[in-house]
Motif scaffolding. Structure first.
Motif, PDB file in Angstrom:
ATOM      1  N   CYS A 107      94.314  -1.418 -13.468  1.00  0.00           N
ATOM      2  CA  CYS A 107      93.109  -2.170 -13.105  1.00  0.00           C
ATOM      3  C   CYS A 107      92.635  -1.806 -11.704  1.00  0.00           C
ATOM      4  O   CYS A 107      91.459  -2.034 -11.369  1.00  0.00           O
ATOM      5  CB  CYS A 107      93.359  -3.672 -13.215  1.00  0.00           C
ATOM      6  SG  CYS A 107      94.509  -4.324 -11.992  1.00  0.00           S
ATOM      7  N   VAL A 110      89.777   0.510 -12.068  1.00  0.00           N
ATOM      8  CA  VAL A 110      88.522  -0.152 -12.445  1.00  0.00           C
ATOM      9  C   VAL A 110      87.885  -0.823 -11.236  1.00  0.00           C
ATOM     10  O   VAL A 110      86.669  -0.730 -11.027  1.00  0.00           O
ATOM     11  CB  VAL A 110      88.788  -1.177 -13.566  1.00  0.00           C
ATOM     12  CG1 VAL A 110      87.491  -1.883 -13.961  1.00  0.00           C
ATOM     13  CG2 VAL A 110      89.412  -0.504 -14.778  1.00  0.00           C
ATOM     14  N   GLY A 132      84.906 -10.955 -11.155  1.00  0.00           N
ATOM     15  CA  GLY A 132      85.862 -10.100 -11.854  1.00  0.00           C
ATOM     16  C   GLY A 132      86.773  -9.356 -10.901  1.00  0.00           C
ATOM     17  O   GLY A 132      87.987  -9.251 -11.143  1.00  0.00           O
ATOM     18  N   THR A 262      81.272   0.432 -22.125  1.00  0.00           N
ATOM     19  CA  THR A 262      81.500  -0.928 -21.644  1.00  0.00           C
ATOM     20  C   THR A 262      82.345  -1.746 -22.615  1.00  0.00           C
ATOM     21  O   THR A 262      82.903  -2.779 -22.233  1.00  0.00           O
ATOM     22  CB  THR A 262      80.161  -1.645 -21.425  1.00  0.00           C
ATOM     23  OG1 THR A 262      79.395  -1.615 -22.638  1.00  0.00           O
ATOM     24  CG2 THR A 262      79.361  -0.972 -20.324  1.00  0.00           C
ATOM     25  N   PRO A 266      87.368  -1.888 -21.300  1.00  0.00           N
ATOM     26  CA  PRO A 266      88.203  -3.090 -21.155  1.00  0.00           C
ATOM     27  C   PRO A 266      89.173  -3.292 -22.304  1.00  0.00           C
ATOM     28  O   PRO A 266      90.315  -3.707 -22.091  1.00  0.00           O
ATOM     29  CB  PRO A 266      87.172  -4.228 -21.075  1.00  0.00           C
ATOM     30  CG  PRO A 266      85.946  -3.686 -21.715  1.00  0.00           C
ATOM     31  CD  PRO A 266      85.930  -2.228 -21.425  1.00  0.00           C
ATOM     32  N   PHE A 306      93.164  -8.846 -16.954  1.00  0.00           N
ATOM     33  CA  PHE A 306      92.382  -8.581 -18.158  1.00  0.00           C
ATOM     34  C   PHE A 306      90.985  -9.190 -18.050  1.00  0.00           C
ATOM     35  O   PHE A 306      89.983  -8.525 -18.322  1.00  0.00           O
ATOM     36  CB  PHE A 306      93.093  -9.152 -19.390  1.00  0.00           C
ATOM     37  CG  PHE A 306      94.394  -8.474 -19.717  1.00  0.00           C
ATOM     38  CD1 PHE A 306      94.700  -7.233 -19.174  1.00  0.00           C
ATOM     39  CD2 PHE A 306      95.313  -9.074 -20.558  1.00  0.00           C
ATOM     40  CE1 PHE A 306      95.893  -6.593 -19.466  1.00  0.00           C
ATOM     41  CE2 PHE A 306      96.508  -8.448 -20.862  1.00  0.00           C
ATOM     42  CZ  PHE A 306      96.800  -7.209 -20.309  1.00  0.00           C
ATOM     43  N   VAL A 309      88.847  -7.312 -15.458  1.00  0.00           N
ATOM     44  CA  VAL A 309      88.354  -6.011 -15.945  1.00  0.00           C
ATOM     45  C   VAL A 309      87.217  -6.209 -16.938  1.00  0.00           C
ATOM     46  O   VAL A 309      86.217  -5.470 -16.917  1.00  0.00           O
ATOM     47  CB  VAL A 309      89.507  -5.204 -16.572  1.00  0.00           C
ATOM     48  CG1 VAL A 309      88.981  -3.984 -17.321  1.00  0.00           C
ATOM     49  CG2 VAL A 309      90.483  -4.768 -15.495  1.00  0.00           C
ATOM     50  N   PHE A 310      87.314  -7.196 -17.813  1.00  0.00           N
ATOM     51  CA  PHE A 310      86.238  -7.477 -18.762  1.00  0.00           C
ATOM     52  C   PHE A 310      84.949  -7.849 -18.036  1.00  0.00           C
ATOM     53  O   PHE A 310      83.862  -7.397 -18.406  1.00  0.00           O
ATOM     54  CB  PHE A 310      86.643  -8.605 -19.715  1.00  0.00           C
ATOM     55  CG  PHE A 310      87.218  -8.126 -21.011  1.00  0.00           C
ATOM     56  CD1 PHE A 310      86.399  -7.687 -22.026  1.00  0.00           C
ATOM     57  CD2 PHE A 310      88.588  -8.085 -21.207  1.00  0.00           C
ATOM     58  CE1 PHE A 310      86.920  -7.240 -23.226  1.00  0.00           C
ATOM     59  CE2 PHE A 310      89.130  -7.642 -22.386  1.00  0.00           C
ATOM     60  CZ  PHE A 310      88.292  -7.215 -23.409  1.00  0.00           C
ATOM     61  N   ALA A 313      83.563  -4.586 -16.323  1.00  0.00           N
ATOM     62  CA  ALA A 313      83.052  -3.582 -17.262  1.00  0.00           C
ATOM     63  C   ALA A 313      81.839  -4.075 -18.034  1.00  0.00           C
ATOM     64  O   ALA A 313      81.037  -3.265 -18.508  1.00  0.00           O
ATOM     65  CB  ALA A 313      84.156  -3.187 -18.246  1.00  0.00           C
ATOM     66  N   ARG A 314      81.670  -5.397 -18.138  1.00  0.00           N
ATOM     67  CA  ARG A 314      80.564  -5.929 -18.935  1.00  0.00           C
ATOM     68  C   ARG A 314      79.216  -5.566 -18.359  1.00  0.00           C
ATOM     69  O   ARG A 314      78.240  -5.346 -19.095  1.00  0.00           O
ATOM     70  CB  ARG A 314      80.686  -7.458 -19.021  1.00  0.00           C
ATOM     71  CG  ARG A 314      79.686  -8.104 -19.956  1.00  0.00           C
ATOM     72  CD  ARG A 314      79.808  -9.612 -19.930  1.00  0.00           C
ATOM     73  NE  ARG A 314      79.455 -10.155 -18.623  1.00  0.00           N
ATOM     74  CZ  ARG A 314      79.379 -11.459 -18.359  1.00  0.00           C
ATOM     75  NH1 ARG A 314      79.691 -12.330 -19.296  1.00  0.00           N
ATOM     76  NH2 ARG A 314      79.047 -11.883 -17.163  1.00  0.00           N
TER      77      ARG A 314
END
Length: 368
Positions: A107, A110, A132, A262, A266, A306, A309-310, A313-314
């Motif tokens: 992560c 990211v 995030g 995207t 994740p 988690f 990262v979501f 990346a969203r």
């Protein structure tokens, strides 16, 4: 004579020696080795994020100029070299720290990529990016704090012992059954769902993590003076590492073609991290003797990572963007032979906006 017989039998059958005896032999300065693995992994992930953004910038610049292919750019090759160095750092980190810790540290890549994109590529910073990033950083700190702090020196004897243990053989059997079932659904039933593809990648990643840690650990021990490359188990793990990496990249590329980045990034991070942690627990027994509080806080840190990262990346820009006004050739109503719809290349409307309108009009006329 009896002592000599015991020592010779232990040498001939190294896989039959108890795991505790192996651990007593291989533990040395665990904290220093543990911290070294964390630092190498973080540096490697930061280099990977820098390399990805350099390659992205090189693609954008070459597209604006429109003169030469991207692989002729020195900047693009610089990004490729940096990525190789970063991946090499991640590979080395598995030889110093537990696999259940190195995998979640992905992560960091990211987070660093999001920061670089905002600062240097001038991408928009959203509130969810800040939330995030905060969650991912907090989760990383928590999992590093409560992760297993034992650093086992990986030897050929230890890897051989773990490879024939009943719990790993049972785990391998279950993984093979699930993989074959998912492959059947994906290939034969043509079920192109993102979860199916990412699960295929994750199952392969589990073997990749086991083999990478084994190969990296044995190379590290060989560099320290205890030669491990003479044992067959090293080459078995090396073949497993190369094969699993190749098929993992294959399925991951297929996922990138079918779905947007995207979505893939994740989900792949979550599935890969979960499979790596499970592989570390089953094969290397990294959670053995760990307190329940440490296990719970470690999993909580993974969960925070988690979610972070979501959220990051969203809001990344989507790569696949289609023109909503364009009707695909195989979707034009009233046309059985779609090859007749394309305008002739010699006409003035070929490849223009008028050609698109002609296709739309012809579809409407035939439908009516």
């Amino acid at each position: 004579m009896e002592k000599m017989a015991n020592s010779s039998s232990s040498h001939v059958f190294p896989s039959l020696t108890p795991a505790l005896a192996h651990r007593a032999e291989v533990l040395e300065n665990p904290l220093q080795t543990y911290l070294l693995g964390i630092i190498i992994s973080i540096c490697g992930n930061v280099l990977i994020s820098i390399s990805l953004n350099i390659q992205k910038y090189a693609h954008v610049r070459q597209a604006q100029r429109g003169s030469k292919p991207y692989y002729t750019s020195a900047m693009w090759w610089c990004g490729v070299v940096l990525m190789g160095v970063g991946e090499l750092g991640n590979f080395a980190a598995y030889g110093f720290a537990p696999a259940s810790l190195i995998a979640p540290l992905g992560c960091v890549s990211v987070i660093a990529s999001a920061i670089i994109s905002v600062v240097f590529l001038k991408e928009t910073l959203c509130a969810s990016d800040i939330v995030g990033g905060t969650l991912a950083i907090t989760g990383t700190y928590v999992l590093v704090t409560f992760a297993p702090h034992t650093s086992t020196h990986i030897t050929a004897h230890l890897v051989q012992y773990y490879a024939i243990s009943w719990h790993f053989l049972l785990y391998l059997f279950i993984e093979i059954v699930i993989f074959c079932l998912l492959l059947y659904l994906y290939k034969r039933r043509n079920m192109k769902h993102i979860v199916i593809v990412m699960l295929l990648v994750a199952l392969l990643a589990s073997l990749t993590v086991i083999s990478v840690k084994a190969v990296s650990g044995m190379i590290t021990e060989s560099i320290k003076g205890q030669l491990q490359l003479i044992y067959p188990i090293f080459y078995v793990m090396f073949v497993v590492m190369v094969a699993s990496c190749a098929f993992q990249i294959k399925f991951l590329n297929q996922a990138m073609k079918m779905f947007d980045a995207t979505e893939v990034v994740p989900i792949n991070f979550v599935f890969f991290t979960a499979s790596a942690i499970l592989a570390g627990i089953v094969f290397y027994q990294e959670f053995e003797g760990l307190a329940l509080l440490n296990i719970g806080m470690f999993l909580f840190g993974c969960l925070l990572s988690f979610v972070g990262v979501f959220l990051i990346a969203r809001n990344r820009p989507k790569i696949k963007q289609q023109d909503r006004n364009f009707i695909a050739m195989n979707k034009i109503p009233g046309r059985r032979h779609t090859d007749k719809v394309q305008p002739e290349a010699k006409t003035t409307t070929y490849g223009s906006l008028a050609a698109k309108l002609m296709c739309n009009r012809s579809g409407q006329t035939d439908d009516s």
